[in-house]
Enzyme design. Sequence first.
Site, PDB file in Angstrom:
ATOM      1  N   SER A 150       0.617  -1.183   0.024  1.00 46.03           N
ATOM      2  CA  SER A 150      -0.039  -0.052   0.020  1.00 46.03           C
ATOM      3  C   SER A 150       0.802   1.384   0.064  1.00 46.03           C
ATOM      4  CB  SER A 150      -0.998   0.027   1.169  1.00 46.03           C
ATOM      5  OG  SER A 150      -1.669  -1.096   1.457  1.00 46.03           O
ATOM      6  N   HIS A 171      -1.464  -2.444  -6.946  1.00 50.06           N
ATOM      7  CA  HIS A 171      -1.985  -2.147  -5.749  1.00 50.06           C
ATOM      8  C   HIS A 171      -3.600  -2.429  -5.757  1.00 50.06           C
ATOM      9  CE1 HIS A 171      -3.586   0.718  -2.080  1.00 50.06           C
ATOM     10  NE2 HIS A 171      -3.175  -0.658  -1.768  1.00 50.06           N
ATOM     11  N   GLU A 183      -4.529   0.330  -8.534  1.00 43.94           N
ATOM     12  CA  GLU A 183      -3.280   1.196  -8.873  1.00 43.94           C
ATOM     13  C   GLU A 183      -1.993   0.573  -9.468  1.00 43.94           C
ATOM     14  OE1 GLU A 183      -4.362   4.480  -5.774  1.00 43.94           O
ATOM     15  OE2 GLU A 183      -3.182   2.991  -5.128  1.00 43.94           O
ATOM     16  N   ASN A 222      -4.743   6.063  -1.060  1.00 41.20           N
ATOM     17  CA  ASN A 222      -4.409   6.198   0.325  1.00 41.20           C
ATOM     18  C   ASN A 222      -4.125   7.380   0.830  1.00 41.20           C
ATOM     19  OD1 ASN A 222      -4.945   3.721   1.319  1.00 41.20           O
ATOM     20  ND2 ASN A 222      -3.065   2.603   0.748  1.00 41.20           N
TER      21      ASN A 222
HETATM   22  N1  3HC Z   1     -15.067 -10.463   0.802  1.00 44.69           N
HETATM   23  C1  3HC Z   1     -15.500 -10.553  -0.479  1.00 44.69           C
HETATM   24  N2  3HC Z   1     -16.834 -10.227  -0.757  1.00 44.69           N
HETATM   25  C2  3HC Z   1     -17.397  -9.302   0.099  1.00 44.69           C
HETATM   26  C3  3HC Z   1     -16.819  -9.032   1.213  1.00 44.69           C
HETATM   27  C4  3HC Z   1     -15.567  -9.386   1.717  1.00 44.69           C
HETATM   28  N3  3HC Z   1     -14.907  -9.251   2.886  1.00 44.69           N
HETATM   29  N4  3HC Z   1     -17.685  -8.215   1.870  1.00 44.69           N
HETATM   30  C5  3HC Z   1     -18.871  -7.644   0.915  1.00 44.69           C
HETATM   31  N5  3HC Z   1     -18.403  -8.688  -0.109  1.00 44.69           N
HETATM   32  C6  3HC Z   1     -19.442  -8.622  -1.302  1.00 44.69           C
HETATM   33  C7  3HC Z   1     -20.855  -9.220  -0.949  1.00 44.69           C
HETATM   34  O1  3HC Z   1     -20.665 -10.683  -1.261  1.00 44.69           O
HETATM   35  C8  3HC Z   1     -21.616  -8.666  -1.936  1.00 44.69           C
HETATM   36  O2  3HC Z   1     -21.517  -9.278  -3.208  1.00 44.69           O
HETATM   37  P1  3HC Z   1     -22.752  -9.276  -4.345  1.00 44.69           P
HETATM   38  O3  3HC Z   1     -23.478  -8.141  -4.242  1.00 44.69           O
HETATM   39  O4  3HC Z   1     -21.902  -9.725  -5.701  1.00 44.69           O
HETATM   40  O5  3HC Z   1     -23.372 -10.404  -3.808  1.00 44.69           O
HETATM   41  C9  3HC Z   1     -21.233  -7.181  -2.057  1.00 44.69           C
HETATM   42  O6  3HC Z   1     -19.690  -7.301  -1.538  1.00 44.69           O
HETATM   43  C10 3HC Z   1     -21.874  -6.281  -1.154  1.00 44.69           C
HETATM   44  O7  3HC Z   1     -21.915  -6.797   0.172  1.00 44.69           O
HETATM   45  P2  3HC Z   1     -22.887  -6.469   1.343  1.00 44.69           P
HETATM   46  O8  3HC Z   1     -24.268  -6.362   0.568  1.00 44.69           O
HETATM   47  O9  3HC Z   1     -22.631  -7.487   2.259  1.00 44.69           O
HETATM   48  O10 3HC Z   1     -22.108  -5.156   1.899  1.00 44.69           O
HETATM   49  P3  3HC Z   1     -21.972  -3.702   1.538  1.00 44.69           P
HETATM   50  O11 3HC Z   1     -23.108  -3.346   0.357  1.00 44.69           O
HETATM   51  O12 3HC Z   1     -22.155  -2.808   2.562  1.00 44.69           O
HETATM   52  O13 3HC Z   1     -20.642  -3.793   0.683  1.00 44.69           O
HETATM   53  C11 3HC Z   1     -18.330  -3.430   0.921  1.00 44.69           C
HETATM   54  C12 3HC Z   1     -19.701  -4.144   1.322  1.00 44.69           C
HETATM   55  C13 3HC Z   1     -17.962  -3.954  -0.676  1.00 44.69           C
HETATM   56  C14 3HC Z   1     -17.171  -3.743   1.638  1.00 44.69           C
HETATM   57  C15 3HC Z   1     -18.702  -1.861   0.868  1.00 44.69           C
HETATM   58  O14 3HC Z   1     -19.017  -1.444   2.077  1.00 44.69           O
HETATM   59  C16 3HC Z   1     -17.457  -1.062   0.242  1.00 44.69           C
HETATM   60  O15 3HC Z   1     -17.246  -0.818  -0.765  1.00 44.69           O
HETATM   61  N6  3HC Z   1     -16.860  -0.431   1.330  1.00 44.69           N
HETATM   62  C17 3HC Z   1     -15.485   0.599   1.185  1.00 44.69           C
HETATM   63  C18 3HC Z   1     -14.560  -0.391   1.078  1.00 44.69           C
HETATM   64  C19 3HC Z   1     -13.152   0.296   0.725  1.00 44.69           C
HETATM   65  O16 3HC Z   1     -13.296   1.708   0.838  1.00 44.69           O
HETATM   66  N7  3HC Z   1     -12.093  -0.317   0.334  1.00 44.69           N
HETATM   67  C20 3HC Z   1     -10.870   0.202   0.164  1.00 44.69           C
HETATM   68  C21 3HC Z   1     -10.139   0.100   1.463  1.00 44.69           C
HETATM   69  S1  3HC Z   1      -8.594   0.849   1.413  1.00 44.69           S
HETATM   70  C22 3HC Z   1      -7.538  -0.253   0.742  1.00 44.69           C
HETATM   71  O17 3HC Z   1      -8.149  -1.400   0.569  1.00 44.69           O
HETATM   72  C23 3HC Z   1      -6.150   0.208   0.625  1.00 44.69           C
HETATM   73  C24 3HC Z   1      -5.233  -0.793   1.049  1.00 44.69           C
HETATM   74  O18 3HC Z   1      -3.985  -0.302   0.627  1.00 44.69           O
HETATM   75  C25 3HC Z   1      -5.260  -1.127   2.563  1.00 44.69           C
END
Ligand code: 3HC
Length: 317
Positions: A150, A171, A183, A222
Amino acid sequence: MRVDTHPKGFFSIAESVSEQLLLGGMNVGEHKIRKVCIVGAGNMGHQIALSAALAGFEVKCTDVNEEVLKKAEQFVITYLPERVAKGKLTQAQVDAARANLSFTNDLSEAACDADLVIEAIIERLEIKRKLFAELDSLCLPHTILATNSSYIVSSKIADVTERPEKVCNLHFFNPALVMKLVEVVKGPHTSEETAQTLMNFCVSLGKTPVLLKQEIYGFLVNRMLAAIKNESIYLLDMGIAGHEEIDTAVTLALGHPMGPFRLMDLTGIDLTYIVGLERFQETGDPIYRPSPTIAEKFVKKEWGRKTGKGFYDYPNG
Ligand code: 3HC
């Protein structure tokens, strides 16, 4: 095929990459990407591995930690039937993905015939440098070595290899099976061909890649996320509002799918702490010093979803 010169735009690129996959892989110079090795089966690694297996690549996922490997395999065993039950995947797609994906604790076995290696291990520079030196000696000469780090730019790693032009940041975002953006960060040592191959690879996974022409700490996303996270922790530590209220404000007023505290629970509070501390030690800039709240959660192993407790509780994992 080059993404930036394609006359018909993104969709034709996606079609063209899919065609290449049907023909049995994607070109890396005169070689094709067919086999992918993922090093690190944690949060990010196993989901990147499964994304690639679902897209038709032959994937070996490796980790030194047996428990992490088992957990990753268990995730796949549980997740895939759920997708069939939900009508998101067919049984045939699941069977193909299962056949494409294997797990091993043997790095050499996983990496020796890979066309692309994606490293997704702990965010520690010295450990990554050691791994890349080892990968350089294990892998075929044409193999691209990418890091999912990251924050650590690939120019801090590339010099331990004899192939710096084939080293690049790639990324993904958490959860990697869901998040569309990737990315691709080109270091000064990375060749055009490597960056373009990785852009094409992302498209073949059904992702949307963005190319960063230069390295910068935190890349695009990030950096923006850090600003929101820091401000949210400041407001919490000042007692202005609780973490739930801040999350509610960010989701309802800014339209983010989840607030910064729920997101830290998802990405791992341990990561927030380690990355912040390393950056503080590197730069001396107090903006990066982990706040007492984050430090306390780190020490108590309240790292978010992965330990069952973070800012919120996750009794069922
Ligand atoms: N693993 C795999 N699939 C997942 C999951 C997980 N942990 N959590 C949710 N999903 C899937 C579900 O199966 C569902 O799939 P479908 O619609 O195809 O059936 C879909 O995601 C939607 O899930 P939910 O309805 O249960 O829940 P939400 O609508 O709240 O979505 C989320 C969950 C996708 C995690 C959404 O809340 C989201 O986009 N959150 C923001 C995530 C974000 O900002 N990520 C970036 C983080 S920063 C980063 O990664 C940087 C790195 O350097 C650390």
